[in-house]
Design a protein around this motif. Structure first.
Motif, PDB file in Angstrom:
ATOM      1  N   ILE A  86     -22.864  41.596  -5.919  1.00  0.00           N
ATOM      2  CA  ILE A  86     -23.952  40.643  -5.664  1.00  0.00           C
ATOM      3  C   ILE A  86     -23.471  39.507  -4.765  1.00  0.00           C
ATOM      4  O   ILE A  86     -24.106  39.169  -3.761  1.00  0.00           O
ATOM      5  N   LEU A  87     -22.310  38.931  -5.101  1.00  0.00           N
ATOM      6  CA  LEU A  87     -21.787  37.803  -4.327  1.00  0.00           C
ATOM      7  C   LEU A  87     -21.535  38.205  -2.874  1.00  0.00           C
ATOM      8  O   LEU A  87     -21.675  37.400  -1.962  1.00  0.00           O
ATOM      9  N   SER A  88     -21.119  39.459  -2.664  1.00  0.00           N
ATOM     10  CA  SER A  88     -20.803  39.900  -1.303  1.00  0.00           C
ATOM     11  C   SER A  88     -22.065  40.126  -0.488  1.00  0.00           C
ATOM     12  O   SER A  88     -22.002  40.367   0.708  1.00  0.00           O
ATOM     13  N   GLU A  89     -23.220  40.084  -1.151  1.00  0.00           N
ATOM     14  CA  GLU A  89     -24.516  40.332  -0.520  1.00  0.00           C
ATOM     15  C   GLU A  89     -24.629  41.752   0.026  1.00  0.00           C
ATOM     16  O   GLU A  89     -25.474  42.032   0.868  1.00  0.00           O
ATOM     17  N   LEU A  90     -23.754  42.630  -0.459  1.00  0.00           N
ATOM     18  CA  LEU A  90     -23.906  44.046  -0.108  1.00  0.00           C
ATOM     19  C   LEU A  90     -25.072  44.617  -0.895  1.00  0.00           C
ATOM     20  O   LEU A  90     -25.737  45.545  -0.467  1.00  0.00           O
ATOM     21  N   GLY A  91     -25.284  44.046  -2.074  1.00  0.00           N
ATOM     22  CA  GLY A  91     -26.321  44.571  -2.948  1.00  0.00           C
ATOM     23  C   GLY A  91     -25.742  45.563  -3.928  1.00  0.00           C
ATOM     24  O   GLY A  91     -24.846  46.334  -3.588  1.00  0.00           O
ATOM     25  N   VAL A  92     -26.242  45.505  -5.148  1.00  0.00           N
ATOM     26  CA  VAL A  92     -25.770  46.409  -6.185  1.00  0.00           C
ATOM     27  C   VAL A  92     -26.086  47.855  -5.808  1.00  0.00           C
ATOM     28  O   VAL A  92     -25.289  48.757  -6.016  1.00  0.00           O
ATOM     29  N   GLY A  93     -27.253  48.044  -5.185  1.00  0.00           N
ATOM     30  CA  GLY A  93     -27.677  49.394  -4.811  1.00  0.00           C
ATOM     31  C   GLY A  93     -26.684  50.047  -3.872  1.00  0.00           C
ATOM     32  O   GLY A  93     -26.296  51.190  -4.051  1.00  0.00           O
ATOM     33  N   TYR A  94     -26.249  49.291  -2.871  1.00  0.00           N
ATOM     34  CA  TYR A  94     -25.294  49.809  -1.888  1.00  0.00           C
ATOM     35  C   TYR A  94     -24.037  50.314  -2.579  1.00  0.00           C
ATOM     36  O   TYR A  94     -23.577  51.430  -2.342  1.00  0.00           O
ATOM     37  N   VAL A  95     -23.496  49.462  -3.468  1.00  0.00           N
ATOM     38  CA  VAL A  95     -22.239  49.812  -4.124  1.00  0.00           C
ATOM     39  C   VAL A  95     -22.438  50.984  -5.085  1.00  0.00           C
ATOM     40  O   VAL A  95     -21.639  51.917  -5.104  1.00  0.00           O
ATOM     41  N   VAL A 124     -16.333  47.570  -2.504  1.00  0.00           N
ATOM     42  CA  VAL A 124     -16.574  46.173  -2.129  1.00  0.00           C
ATOM     43  C   VAL A 124     -15.458  45.690  -1.196  1.00  0.00           C
ATOM     44  O   VAL A 124     -15.726  45.030  -0.183  1.00  0.00           O
ATOM     45  N   LEU A 125     -14.226  46.053  -1.513  1.00  0.00           N
ATOM     46  CA  LEU A 125     -13.094  45.615  -0.674  1.00  0.00           C
ATOM     47  C   LEU A 125     -13.287  46.036   0.776  1.00  0.00           C
ATOM     48  O   LEU A 125     -13.230  45.214   1.697  1.00  0.00           O
ATOM     49  N   VAL A 126     -13.507  47.329   1.016  1.00  0.00           N
ATOM     50  CA  VAL A 126     -13.548  47.784   2.415  1.00  0.00           C
ATOM     51  C   VAL A 126     -14.856  47.424   3.106  1.00  0.00           C
ATOM     52  O   VAL A 126     -14.901  47.342   4.324  1.00  0.00           O
ATOM     53  N   ALA A 127     -15.909  47.184   2.326  1.00  0.00           N
ATOM     54  CA  ALA A 127     -17.172  46.818   2.964  1.00  0.00           C
ATOM     55  C   ALA A 127     -17.157  45.353   3.394  1.00  0.00           C
ATOM     56  O   ALA A 127     -17.962  44.948   4.228  1.00  0.00           O
ATOM     57  N   THR A 128     -16.244  44.558   2.822  1.00  0.00           N
ATOM     58  CA  THR A 128     -16.238  43.133   3.164  1.00  0.00           C
ATOM     59  C   THR A 128     -15.007  42.738   3.965  1.00  0.00           C
ATOM     60  O   THR A 128     -14.847  41.563   4.293  1.00  0.00           O
ATOM     61  N   THR A 129     -14.112  43.676   4.256  1.00  0.00           N
ATOM     62  CA  THR A 129     -12.876  43.350   4.959  1.00  0.00           C
ATOM     63  C   THR A 129     -12.709  44.272   6.161  1.00  0.00           C
ATOM     64  O   THR A 129     -12.624  45.478   5.987  1.00  0.00           O
ATOM     65  N   PRO A 130     -12.671  43.709   7.384  1.00  0.00           N
ATOM     66  CA  PRO A 130     -12.468  44.580   8.535  1.00  0.00           C
ATOM     67  C   PRO A 130     -11.072  45.209   8.508  1.00  0.00           C
ATOM     68  O   PRO A 130     -10.122  44.614   7.989  1.00  0.00           O
ATOM     69  N   GLY A 182     -31.147  43.633 -12.913  1.00  0.00           N
ATOM     70  CA  GLY A 182     -32.220  42.658 -13.105  1.00  0.00           C
ATOM     71  C   GLY A 182     -31.960  41.403 -12.294  1.00  0.00           C
ATOM     72  O   GLY A 182     -32.827  40.905 -11.574  1.00  0.00           O
ATOM     73  N   LEU A 183     -30.725  40.943 -12.383  1.00  0.00           N
ATOM     74  CA  LEU A 183     -30.340  39.732 -11.672  1.00  0.00           C
ATOM     75  C   LEU A 183     -30.496  39.925 -10.166  1.00  0.00           C
ATOM     76  O   LEU A 183     -31.052  39.073  -9.464  1.00  0.00           O
ATOM     77  N   ALA A 184     -30.044  41.076  -9.697  1.00  0.00           N
ATOM     78  CA  ALA A 184     -30.136  41.360  -8.261  1.00  0.00           C
ATOM     79  C   ALA A 184     -31.595  41.385  -7.830  1.00  0.00           C
ATOM     80  O   ALA A 184     -31.953  40.868  -6.773  1.00  0.00           O
ATOM     81  N   TYR A 185     -32.432  41.965  -8.685  1.00  0.00           N
ATOM     82  CA  TYR A 185     -33.854  42.065  -8.370  1.00  0.00           C
ATOM     83  C   TYR A 185     -34.488  40.676  -8.289  1.00  0.00           C
ATOM     84  O   TYR A 185     -35.184  40.349  -7.331  1.00  0.00           O
TER      85      TYR A 185
END
Lengths: 238, 270, 318
Positions: free
Chosen positions: B66-75, B133-139, C305-308
């Motif tokens: 969530i913090l990385s803004e990748l989204g939970v779905g992506y991960v 998360v590591l490789v999606a946020t680090t070039p 839920g939080l993400a949503y």
């Protein structure tokens, strides 16, 4: 006799959303030789890939009266000989014979027939005697001819060539043009080489941003400097 | 896009990096790498039944997502990758001693087996999320520098850098080869069954590999010439990294303490 | 993604700490020796060659051929790399390929990388080298010998590496040896045929186009003898040990269970706090499992839920 190629309202977007073809329609008569010009990214190569169903967009494509769809792909791929820009991508076997024989062997033809097809195809591109040679060691011009032979061995009705003259020295280019003029198949040639177009291809289709912006007589269109400049092409010096 | 024996492949191989400017993106690559490894080690140290550890680690990976803004779905979507290998852990369901919950024929599903299987599933699933998360946020270049900072030998770092430079070019070359093969995979006029023999198909694929290798050797000669032309003398030099900002160090220390705490917790509660 | 040449990239979570540590130690030692040998060789064009070759092997693993139905054969490439650049450079090439697959494409775990390196970069390369040399010594240096030894090296590198993989899973208590060994070995005896045929095709192309490249892997620094012996020992040892382990699965279990230092560590901690038991933990074991799974699901649900909610807030804000 059905049209060699018949394309009706073809649109295609790449998976990343980029619209590569927009509402493209045209037809090729059997034996007709047509140029496909336009800037890089205009959609020329994408259009060629639709002719034998490697890419499938919305709209309809027919080859020799055969609609391009899942169950006809095998036949369509034999009818459309797609020659890629880089012959290294097309020549993936150790010897010239293996490469030219790929299509016929894949079709399940018998040994004698395969050999006959290879002989004919090599003869058509004036490369008889090269069957035992190693493709990797040939010159770019020779590789181009072999690449054309690899599709001729499938007895196609249409040749779709992507930048056939790119990377050739003047003599090899001249030889290739002579060869293309001899071949009886209908041809759609994507190219930036307007001198080749002027000499070889009586009809010209101009594409830009996925659309056909002009389709007509080559000599007429080549004189339309405004049109050429507007679509990133340089008029020929007269 | 299928049809014929050689279907056009959809191997999507892209640079996994997703540009962004989140807290996780801005965290020093060395810190991210160390914390990812710490998380995976914590998972590995946990006993199969240490549920509290899984719950806490999952909280960490999902928070990072969530913090990385990748989204939970992506991960989560990418983490499904681990599913096929789950097959290898299935036998463990039936191979542990203890009272049977269910039995078919010779097989009996035991509590211990279930516990161990779920342990493996959770561990690999959570570890995978952390790596994603590591490789999606680090070039990649930052990752290489981080690895260098962690004392990975210079030769390996420079080789990996070169590989990375040419990988996607070669992937494109491979895709063009596959496409060219597909374009000539046709059916004869009489519609007979084709496709060639299995051995022939393998040989064709082998020829493509051989061509790729030969061209890559020739390319490496040109690369080497280009490196020499710019004064390369066999020694790889990298710009020194600036020391990590204070907040990065704080995150690192806090993270490591947290994982140590979770490890102890896991040992106590298992 | 997921074009792993073979189902041999172990993810994290499957291996016990003891197995991980042993594999890491062996792999790092071998990689260290390989680095030192190549540095001493003082041919600085090595890194450009090996980097580009690694990219080619990586990309080449995508070149598939259909076997039957939906399945297809792929390449791992350990044998090809060994034949082309010799064992030490091949160890490094495979190390980079396997590590990048783990780090960037999550093909195999990060901690499990030690084991994956051991299987593919150490066992795969050593066995390929040993088999290739031994077969050539028997058959001579003819064209046919090059092809036969290449095929044999490719097949055995896959097969023996899969045995190593199966034994690691068995030693970790993840998959009992009497299932893992026949299953892994059986599948990879077939996958190895695909590897062998692709390797053969590649060698045929290279032999025709650039025969000189096949000589490169031959000129080896001293110490290749160690690889030859190591590879032979690995091949023979694993092939002999696997069936034995397979018929004595409980023996491995015993190693995994009792001798794991983690078990020992846990016991000692328990003895420090003998009477402390969490309520509801020590009774029904199944209840614990259910509670654990519920816990994981709750966290997952809360996060989703939080993400949503977050996304909705953003949408409103913008």
């Amino acid at each position: 006799m059905p049209e060699a190629v018949w394309v009706q309202r073809l649109s295609y977007a790449y998976p990343d959303g980029q619209q590569a073809l927009k509402d493209v329609s045209f037809a090729l008569r059997p034996g007709e030789k047509v140029a496909l010009v336009g800037p890089n990214g205009a959609g020329k190569s994408t259009l060629l890939l639709h002719l034998n169903g490697i890419l499938r967009g919305d709209g309809e494509v027919q080859v020799g009266g055969l609609r391009v769809e899942e169950k006809t792909l095998g036949r369509v791929r034999a009818l459309v000989g797609l020659v890629f820009q880089s012959p290294d991508d097309q020549l993936f076997s150790p010897t010239v014979f293996d490469d030219v024989a790929f299509g016929p062997i894949y079709q399940g033809l018998g040994r004698a027939e395969v050999e006959r097809r290879v002989d004919e195809a090599l003869q058509a591109v004036h490369m008889q005697g090269y069957a035992g040679r190693v493709s990797h060691h040939l010159s770019v011009g020779e590789k181009k001819r072999i690449a054309i032979a690899t599709v001729l061995a499938m007895k196609p009705m249409v040749l779709a060539l992507d930048e056939p003259s790119a990377g050739l020295d003047p003599r090899a280019r001249r030889g290739l043009m002579k060869l293309l003029a001899e071949l009886p198949q209908a041809m759609l040639v994507a190219t930036h080489d307007l001198a080749l177009v002027a000499e070889l291809l009586p009809r010209m289709i101009v594409m830009d941003e996925g659309k056909i912006v002009a389709d007509g007589d080559t000599q007429v269109l080549l004189r339309d400097e405004a049109l050429l400049r507007q679509h990133g092409l340089e008029p020929l010096l007269r | 896009m299928s049809g014929g024996i050689f279907a056009d492949t959809h191997h999507s191989m892209h640079d996994p990096y997703q540009p962004g400017n989140s807290v996780i993106h801005r965290l020093d690559a060395r810190v991210k790498l160390l914390l990812t490894i710490a998380l995976i080690v914590t998972g590995a140290l946990a006993a199969p039944g240490a549920w509290i550890v899984y719950v806490l680690l999952l909280t960490v990976t999902l928070s990072a997502a969530i913090l990385s803004e990748l989204g939970v779905g992506y991960v989560l979507r990418r983490s499904l990758l681990v599913l096929p290998f789950m097959l290898a852990a299935l036998p463990v369901l039936f191979a542990q001693p203890g009272a049977a919950l269910l039995s078919w024929a010779q097989l009996s599903l035991t509590v211990a087996g279930l516990e161990r299987f779920l342990g493996v599933v959770f561990k690999s699933w959570i570890s995978l999320q952390a790596a994603i998360v590591l490789v999606a946020t680090t070039p990649m270049p930052d990752l290489l520098l981080a690895l260098r900072a962690l004392r990975l030998p210079g030769l390996l770092v420079s080789m990996t850098g070169l590989m990375w430079r040419y990988l996607f070019l070669m992937v494109e070359e491979v895709q063009r080869l596959l496409r060219a093969r597909l374009a000539r995979s046709s059916v004869a006029a009489d519609g007979r069954r084709g496709g060639g023999t299995l051995i022939w198909r393998a040989q064709v694929a082998g020829g493509m590999v051989g061509g790729l290798l030969v061209r890559s050797f020739e390319r490496s000669d040109r690369v080497y010439a280009a490196m020499l032309a710019r004064g390369y003398d066999g020694e790889i030099r990298l710009l020194p990294r600036p020391p990590a900002a204070v907040w990065n160090v704080v995150v690192l220390v806090a993270g490591l303490l947290f994982f140590a705490f979770v490890t102890v917790l896991g040992v106590l509660y298992a | 993604m997921l074009f792993s040449a073979v189902a041999m990239h172990i993810p994290d979570g499957f291996l016990s700490i003891v197995v991980l540590v042993v594999c890491w130690v062996i792999s790092l030692t071998v990689i260290g020796v390989a680095l030192r040998r190549l540095n001493r060789l003082d041919s600085d064009r090595n890194d450009s060659l090996m980097g580009v070759l690694a990219a080619a092997i990586f990309a080449g693993q995508m070149l598939n051929f259909s076997v039957t139905g939906g399945t297809s054969g792929h390449l791992l490439g350990a044998a090809l790399a060994t034949i082309l650049v010799g064992p030490y450079a091949a160890v490094l090439v495979m190390t980079i390929v396997v590590s990048t697959q783990a780090l960037l494409f999550q093909d195999g775990g990060l901690l499990a990388l030690g084991a994956n390196l051991f299987n593919m970069a150490v066992v795969g390369v050593f066995v390929a080298y040993a088999v290739n040399r031994l077969v050539r010594r028997l058959l001579g240096e003819t064209r046919l010998a090059i092809f036969i030894s290449g095929f044999a090296a490719a097949w055995s590198s896959i097969f023996v590496a899969s045995l190593a993989c199966a034994l690691e899973l068995a030693f970790s208590g993840t998959s009992p040896a009497n299932i893992a060994v026949p299953a892994m070995g059986g599948i990879h005896a077939l996958i190895g045929l695909g590897e062998g045929l692709i390797t053969l095709g590649a060698l045929a192309f290279i032999y025709a186009a650039r025969r000189d490249l096949l000589k490169l892997g031959q000129a080896q620094p001293n110490g290749s003898r160690a690889v030859l012996i190591g590879g032979t020992l690995l091949a023979v040892g694993l092939t002999v040990f696997s069936p034995w382990a397979s018929s004595h699965p409980d023996g491995l279990e015993w190693v995994a269970e009792e001798h794991g230092f983690l078990g020992a560590a846990r016991d000692s901690l328990y003895s420090i706090i003998p009477d402390y038991v969490m309520p509801g933990i020590q009774n029904e074991a199944l209840a614990t499992i259910v509670a654990g799974v519920v816990g994981v699901l709750v966290v997952l649900g809360l996060t989703l839920g939080l993400a949503y909610v977050r996304r909705n807030i953003r949408r409103h804000a913008s």
